[in-house]
Design an enzyme around this catalytic site. Structure first.
Site, mmCIF file in Angstrom:
data_model
loop_
_atom_site.group_PDB
_atom_site.id
_atom_site.type_symbol
_atom_site.label_atom_id
_atom_site.label_comp_id
_atom_site.label_asym_id
_atom_site.label_seq_id
_atom_site.Cartn_x
_atom_site.Cartn_y
_atom_site.Cartn_z
ATOM 1 N N ARG A 14 1.072 -1.025 0.104
ATOM 2 C CA ARG A 14 -0.114 0.178 0.324
ATOM 3 C C ARG A 14 1.024 1.230 -0.201
ATOM 4 O O ARG A 14 1.998 1.268 0.576
ATOM 5 C CB ARG A 14 -0.685 -0.160 1.075
ATOM 6 C CG ARG A 14 -1.701 -1.352 1.343
ATOM 7 C CD ARG A 14 -3.065 -1.205 2.929
ATOM 8 N NE ARG A 14 -3.611 -1.983 2.931
ATOM 9 C CZ ARG A 14 -3.372 -3.175 3.195
ATOM 10 N NH1 ARG A 14 -2.146 -3.520 4.511
ATOM 11 N NH2 ARG A 14 -4.184 -4.155 3.386
ATOM 12 N N LYS A 17 -2.347 -1.926 8.019
ATOM 13 C CA LYS A 17 -3.473 -1.367 8.565
ATOM 14 C C LYS A 17 -3.742 -2.185 9.661
ATOM 15 O O LYS A 17 -3.420 -3.257 10.316
ATOM 16 C CB LYS A 17 -4.397 -2.039 7.909
ATOM 17 C CG LYS A 17 -4.662 -1.051 6.567
ATOM 18 C CD LYS A 17 -5.980 -1.808 6.082
ATOM 19 C CE LYS A 17 -6.110 -0.724 4.388
ATOM 20 N NZ LYS A 17 -7.631 -0.901 4.277
ATOM 21 N N HIS A 77 -2.067 2.204 -6.647
ATOM 22 C CA HIS A 77 -2.387 1.429 -5.875
ATOM 23 C C HIS A 77 -2.821 -0.146 -7.086
ATOM 24 O O HIS A 77 -2.670 -1.015 -7.189
ATOM 25 C CB HIS A 77 -3.943 0.873 -5.510
ATOM 26 C CG HIS A 77 -4.574 0.214 -4.434
ATOM 27 N ND1 HIS A 77 -3.997 1.011 -2.463
ATOM 28 C CD2 HIS A 77 -5.499 -0.676 -3.679
ATOM 29 C CE1 HIS A 77 -4.702 -0.502 -1.886
ATOM 30 N NE2 HIS A 77 -5.383 -0.989 -2.964
ATOM 31 N N ARG A 102 -0.782 -2.224 -6.897
ATOM 32 C CA ARG A 102 -0.595 -3.365 -6.074
ATOM 33 C C ARG A 102 -1.315 -4.511 -6.744
ATOM 34 O O ARG A 102 -1.318 -5.728 -5.987
ATOM 35 C CB ARG A 102 -1.170 -2.836 -4.168
ATOM 36 C CG ARG A 102 -1.735 -3.742 -3.334
ATOM 37 C CD ARG A 102 -1.953 -3.074 -2.386
ATOM 38 N NE ARG A 102 -2.931 -3.106 -0.813
ATOM 39 C CZ ARG A 102 -2.386 -4.585 -0.371
ATOM 40 N NH1 ARG A 102 -1.463 -4.439 -0.392
ATOM 41 N NH2 ARG A 102 -2.998 -4.903 0.381
ATOM 42 N N HIS A 107 -4.069 -8.980 3.493
ATOM 43 C CA HIS A 107 -5.699 -8.715 4.210
ATOM 44 C C HIS A 107 -5.882 -9.574 5.167
ATOM 45 O O HIS A 107 -5.285 -10.917 5.551
ATOM 46 C CB HIS A 107 -6.173 -9.588 2.573
ATOM 47 C CG HIS A 107 -5.625 -8.754 1.228
ATOM 48 N ND1 HIS A 107 -6.224 -9.047 -0.232
ATOM 49 C CD2 HIS A 107 -6.219 -7.570 1.040
ATOM 50 C CE1 HIS A 107 -5.767 -8.126 -0.850
ATOM 51 N NE2 HIS A 107 -5.869 -7.169 0.121
ATOM 52 N N TYR A 158 -8.868 -10.978 -6.849
ATOM 53 C CA TYR A 158 -7.547 -10.846 -8.178
ATOM 54 C C TYR A 158 -7.945 -12.273 -8.658
ATOM 55 O O TYR A 158 -7.213 -12.595 -10.118
ATOM 56 C CB TYR A 158 -6.484 -10.941 -7.539
ATOM 57 C CG TYR A 158 -6.053 -10.098 -6.822
ATOM 58 C CD1 TYR A 158 -5.629 -8.722 -7.386
ATOM 59 C CD2 TYR A 158 -6.446 -9.820 -5.078
ATOM 60 C CE1 TYR A 158 -6.307 -6.913 -7.025
ATOM 61 C CE2 TYR A 158 -6.185 -8.225 -5.035
ATOM 62 C CZ TYR A 158 -6.064 -7.256 -5.071
ATOM 63 O OH TYR A 158 -6.083 -6.002 -4.661
#
Length: 299
Positions: free
Chosen positions: A149, A173, A245, A248, A271, A280
């Site tokens: 990110r 995150k 992004h 990514r 994630h 994806y």
């Protein structure tokens, strides 16, 4: 406005009991305002207890006729559900007319990706003779090579690079740490930048450990990375709308297309749910069509 006393009470409920921010409260009240506009268009002013599920469905049809997007409709329905929940709590109504109402299904937009030729074109567009050239090459290689990110890239520290084992430590995150393999090309460019370019910078106090610095010796901002990507895309004539992004997304897509395990990709992307990673697996429609055409006997 219809039902003013109840709307006033709903506003207090949102602020005091649910502790919502001002803009969130305004959004909920805006949703109720749309319902009142609907009834005003019909010259009707029903009692709240007289509103039934069929009335709510008619209201949603009205929103459709206005050309309102599904995402906005979902937002309005959410506001109505909160309003009628409040009315149930206050015993103004005995039956919630929105209980059986479902928000419209929202299509999940597949993220844009770049192929390897487009990524190479971005890197080739960087002028390495400029002071920031080697830094920018390293930035693109690390974004694409590690699937970071943009905030993870700007916060990346020298102390979190482990060149002997070719891994970097990233703070993602929720302040969660994860280890990500770094490719030899990305690692090489990053070490050249650190040892031959960055070493000559007048580094701002408190920024000594951050890898990527601006011309003032402070860590790069997120907007700087966005501007870099936008500038490179324009310089290569790339027609796609891309951002950091996008690199990514491309990282994840290329791994999965190459046969990488979904759990491994989830771990590298950071994630919390594999459902997020699963998007994806739906990206390369042309590739799937090609597989069917090539291998299915009825094709």
């Amino acid at each position: 406005m219809l039902w003013p006393s109840y709307i006033k009470g709903f506003k207090s409920y949102l602020k005091l009991e649910r502790s919502l921010a001002v803009h969130s409260v305004d959004a909920y009240l805006g949703d109720i305002e749309k319902l009142t506009q609907y009834y005003q268009s019909l010259d009707e002013a029903p009692q709240l207890s007289d509103i039934h599920v069929t009335d709510i469905k008619s209201f949603i049809s009205w929103l459709n006729e206005l050309g309102m997007q599904a995402s906005t409709q979902a937002r309005v329905i959410s506001g109505l559900k909160a309003f009628f929940t409040y009315l149930m709590l206050e015993e103004v109504i005995t039956t919630d007319p929105t209980a059986l109402i479902e928000a419209p299904k929202l299509s999940r937009k597949l993220p844009d990706t770049l192929n390897i030729y487009e990524i190479n074109a971005l890197i080739a567009a960087i002028d390495a003779s400029k002071p920031e050239g080697m830094r920018n090459k390293a930035i693109i290689e690390v974004l694409y090579g590690c699937g970071l990110r943009v905030s993870e890239l700007t916060d990346l520290k020298i102390s979190n690079i482990f060149p002997q084992i070719e891994f970097i430590k990233v703070i993602g995150k929720g302040n969660k740490e994860r280890l990500i393999p770094i490719g030899s090309e990305a690692l090489k460019l990053m070490e050249i930048y650190i040892n031959e370019v960055r070493v000559h910078a007048n580094i701002k106090k408190g920024h000594e450990d951050f890898i990527f610095l601006n011309r003032f010796g402070a860590k790069l901002s997120r907007i700087s990375i966005f501007n870099l990507i936008k500038s490179l895309a324009a310089g290569t004539g790339l027609k796609k709308t891309i951002s950091p992004h996008t690199l990514r997304h491309s990282f994840a897509t290329h791994l999965i297309e190459g046969g990488a395990d979904l759990r491994a990709v989830q771990e590298m992307l950071g994630h919390s749910s594999i459902t997020t990673t699963e998007i994806y697996t739906h990206i390369d429609r042309d590739y799937l069509r090609e597989v069917i055409t090539q291998f299915h006997p009825r094709s």
